[in-house]
Design a protein around this motif. Structure first.
Motif, PDB file in Angstrom:
ATOM      1  N   ALA A  76       0.838  -1.205   0.000  1.00 32.07           N
ATOM      2  CA  ALA A  76       0.000   0.000   0.000  1.00 32.07           C
ATOM      3  C   ALA A  76       0.870   1.252   0.000  1.00 32.07           C
ATOM      4  N   GLN A  77       1.974   1.236   0.745  1.00 34.15           N
ATOM      5  CA  GLN A  77       2.900   2.369   0.763  1.00 34.15           C
ATOM      6  C   GLN A  77       3.528   2.577  -0.610  1.00 34.15           C
ATOM      7  N   LEU A  78       3.929   1.493  -1.265  1.00 35.44           N
ATOM      8  CA  LEU A  78       4.522   1.595  -2.594  1.00 35.44           C
ATOM      9  C   LEU A  78       3.507   2.171  -3.577  1.00 35.44           C
ATOM     10  N   GLU A  79       2.290   1.679  -3.517  1.00 37.15           N
ATOM     11  CA  GLU A  79       1.267   2.138  -4.452  1.00 37.15           C
ATOM     12  C   GLU A  79       0.863   3.585  -4.169  1.00 37.15           C
ATOM     13  N   ALA A  80       0.879   3.983  -2.908  1.00 39.42           N
ATOM     14  CA  ALA A  80       0.520   5.351  -2.548  1.00 39.42           C
ATOM     15  C   ALA A  80       1.585   6.349  -2.977  1.00 39.42           C
ATOM     16  N   ASN A  81       2.835   5.932  -2.948  1.00 38.19           N
ATOM     17  CA  ASN A  81       3.931   6.825  -3.305  1.00 38.19           C
ATOM     18  C   ASN A  81       4.987   6.058  -4.102  1.00 38.19           C
ATOM     19  N   PRO A  82       4.684   5.674  -5.339  1.00 33.85           N
ATOM     20  CA  PRO A  82       5.639   4.892  -6.120  1.00 33.85           C
ATOM     21  C   PRO A  82       6.907   5.657  -6.467  1.00 33.85           C
ATOM     22  N   ALA A  83       6.880   6.978  -6.394  1.00 35.78           N
ATOM     23  CA  ALA A  83       8.069   7.775  -6.693  1.00 35.78           C
ATOM     24  C   ALA A  83       9.180   7.520  -5.682  1.00 35.78           C
ATOM     25  N   SER A  84       8.826   7.080  -4.480  1.00 34.01           N
ATOM     26  CA  SER A  84       9.845   6.825  -3.460  1.00 34.01           C
ATOM     27  C   SER A  84      10.378   5.397  -3.510  1.00 34.01           C
ATOM     28  N   ALA A  85       9.787   4.552  -4.326  1.00 34.15           N
ATOM     29  CA  ALA A  85      10.226   3.155  -4.429  1.00 34.15           C
ATOM     30  C   ALA A  85      11.448   3.055  -5.335  1.00 34.15           C
ATOM     31  N   SER A  86      12.231   2.032  -5.116  1.00 33.99           N
ATOM     32  CA  SER A  86      13.390   1.814  -5.979  1.00 33.99           C
ATOM     33  C   SER A  86      12.921   1.292  -7.341  1.00 33.99           C
ATOM     34  N   VAL A  87      13.752   1.477  -8.327  1.00 33.90           N
ATOM     35  CA  VAL A  87      13.428   1.004  -9.670  1.00 33.90           C
ATOM     36  C   VAL A  87      13.286  -0.509  -9.655  1.00 33.90           C
ATOM     37  N   GLU A  88      14.109  -1.177  -8.867  1.00 33.27           N
ATOM     38  CA  GLU A  88      14.047  -2.634  -8.768  1.00 33.27           C
ATOM     39  C   GLU A  88      12.675  -3.092  -8.257  1.00 33.27           C
ATOM     40  N   ARG A  89      12.164  -2.421  -7.240  1.00 33.06           N
ATOM     41  CA  ARG A  89      10.856  -2.786  -6.696  1.00 33.06           C
ATOM     42  C   ARG A  89       9.745  -2.506  -7.701  1.00 33.06           C
ATOM     43  N   LEU A  90       9.840  -1.381  -8.387  1.00 34.91           N
ATOM     44  CA  LEU A  90       8.839  -1.066  -9.406  1.00 34.91           C
ATOM     45  C   LEU A  90       8.837  -2.127 -10.505  1.00 34.91           C
ATOM     46  N   PHE A  91      10.017  -2.597 -10.893  1.00 32.65           N
ATOM     47  CA  PHE A  91      10.101  -3.633 -11.919  1.00 32.65           C
ATOM     48  C   PHE A  91       9.473  -4.940 -11.435  1.00 32.65           C
ATOM     49  N   LYS A  92       9.657  -5.277 -10.159  1.00 34.24           N
ATOM     50  CA  LYS A  92       9.042  -6.489  -9.622  1.00 34.24           C
ATOM     51  C   LYS A  92       7.527  -6.404  -9.702  1.00 34.24           C
ATOM     52  N   VAL A  93       6.989  -5.242  -9.350  1.00 37.08           N
ATOM     53  CA  VAL A  93       5.536  -5.055  -9.398  1.00 37.08           C
ATOM     54  C   VAL A  93       5.063  -5.107 -10.848  1.00 37.08           C
ATOM     55  N   MET A  94       5.771  -4.432 -11.742  1.00 38.54           N
ATOM     56  CA  MET A  94       5.367  -4.425 -13.157  1.00 38.54           C
ATOM     57  C   MET A  94       5.420  -5.832 -13.754  1.00 38.54           C
ATOM     58  N   ARG A  95       6.445  -6.587 -13.393  1.00 43.12           N
ATOM     59  CA  ARG A  95       6.551  -7.966 -13.882  1.00 43.12           C
ATOM     60  C   ARG A  95       5.362  -8.797 -13.411  1.00 43.12           C
ATOM     61  N   LEU A  96       4.998  -8.615 -12.150  1.00 45.31           N
ATOM     62  CA  LEU A  96       3.878  -9.345 -11.578  1.00 45.31           C
ATOM     63  C   LEU A  96       2.565  -8.981 -12.275  1.00 45.31           C
ATOM     64  N   LEU A  97       2.415  -7.713 -12.664  1.00 48.53           N
ATOM     65  CA  LEU A  97       1.193  -7.246 -13.311  1.00 48.53           C
ATOM     66  C   LEU A  97       1.243  -7.410 -14.838  1.00 48.53           C
ATOM     67  N   ASN A  98       2.292  -8.039 -15.338  1.00 48.25           N
ATOM     68  CA  ASN A  98       2.496  -8.218 -16.784  1.00 48.25           C
ATOM     69  C   ASN A  98       2.496  -6.886 -17.528  1.00 48.25           C
ATOM     70  N   VAL A  99       3.217  -5.932 -16.964  1.00 48.87           N
ATOM     71  CA  VAL A  99       3.345  -4.604 -17.557  1.00 48.87           C
ATOM     72  C   VAL A  99       4.767  -4.467 -18.082  1.00 48.87           C
ATOM     73  N   GLU A 100       4.882  -3.960 -19.285  1.00 52.73           N
ATOM     74  CA  GLU A 100       6.183  -3.786 -19.922  1.00 52.73           C
ATOM     75  C   GLU A 100       6.541  -2.310 -19.945  1.00 52.73           C
TER      76      GLU A 100
END
Length: 131
Positions: free
Chosen positions: A41-65
């Motif tokens: 929920a914290q990542l989704e509320a403020n994705p700008a503060s997340a690392s690129v690695e974490r964003l990629f993990k979420v995108m991979r899980l959601l099948n987003v390229e």
């Protein structure tokens, strides 16, 4: 469908939309990532503060390229100037102030000591998740 992201504030609604279109709740995404729902929920509320690695993990899980493309320069951007540059004003300099002198017992003078107190670090115990 492609979505152009030009500012970090656009990232949150797009991530939220992809999660909802996949039919997943925050708890379901968190479980698949191996983290708590609060962390996701914290990542989704403020994705700008997340690392690129974490964003990629979420995108991979959601099948987003992620696709990057170069944009053409905007018409408002000015081309490099040629010729002689404008003359700039000199930057004013700031002189350090001398501390007032105080007399000690022996009659000699010394600079007054600063009354600043040392900063104390406040530490809070937070559970850090490795994902």
């Amino acid at each position: 469908m492609d979505y152009a992201i030009k500012t970090l504030s656009q990232l949150r609604p797009i991530l939220l939309g992809f999660r909802k279109s996949a039919g997943l709740t925050q708890a379901a995404v968190a479980k698949l990532l191996g983290i708590t729902q609060q962390s996701y929920a914290q990542l989704e509320a403020n994705p700008a503060s997340a690392s690129v690695e974490r964003l990629f993990k979420v995108m991979r899980l959601l099948n987003v390229e992620l696709s990057l493309s170069q944009t053409s320069p905007s018409p408002s951007s000015k081309p490099a100037q040629t010729g002689t540059p404008k003359r700039q004003r000199p930057v004013p300099t700031v002189k350090k102030a001398k501390l007032p002198s105080t007399a000690n017992r022996s009659g000699s003078t010394s600079k007054a000591s600063s009354s600043k107190q040392p900063l104390v670090a406040i530490t809070t115990k937070k559970k850090r998740e490795n994902w």
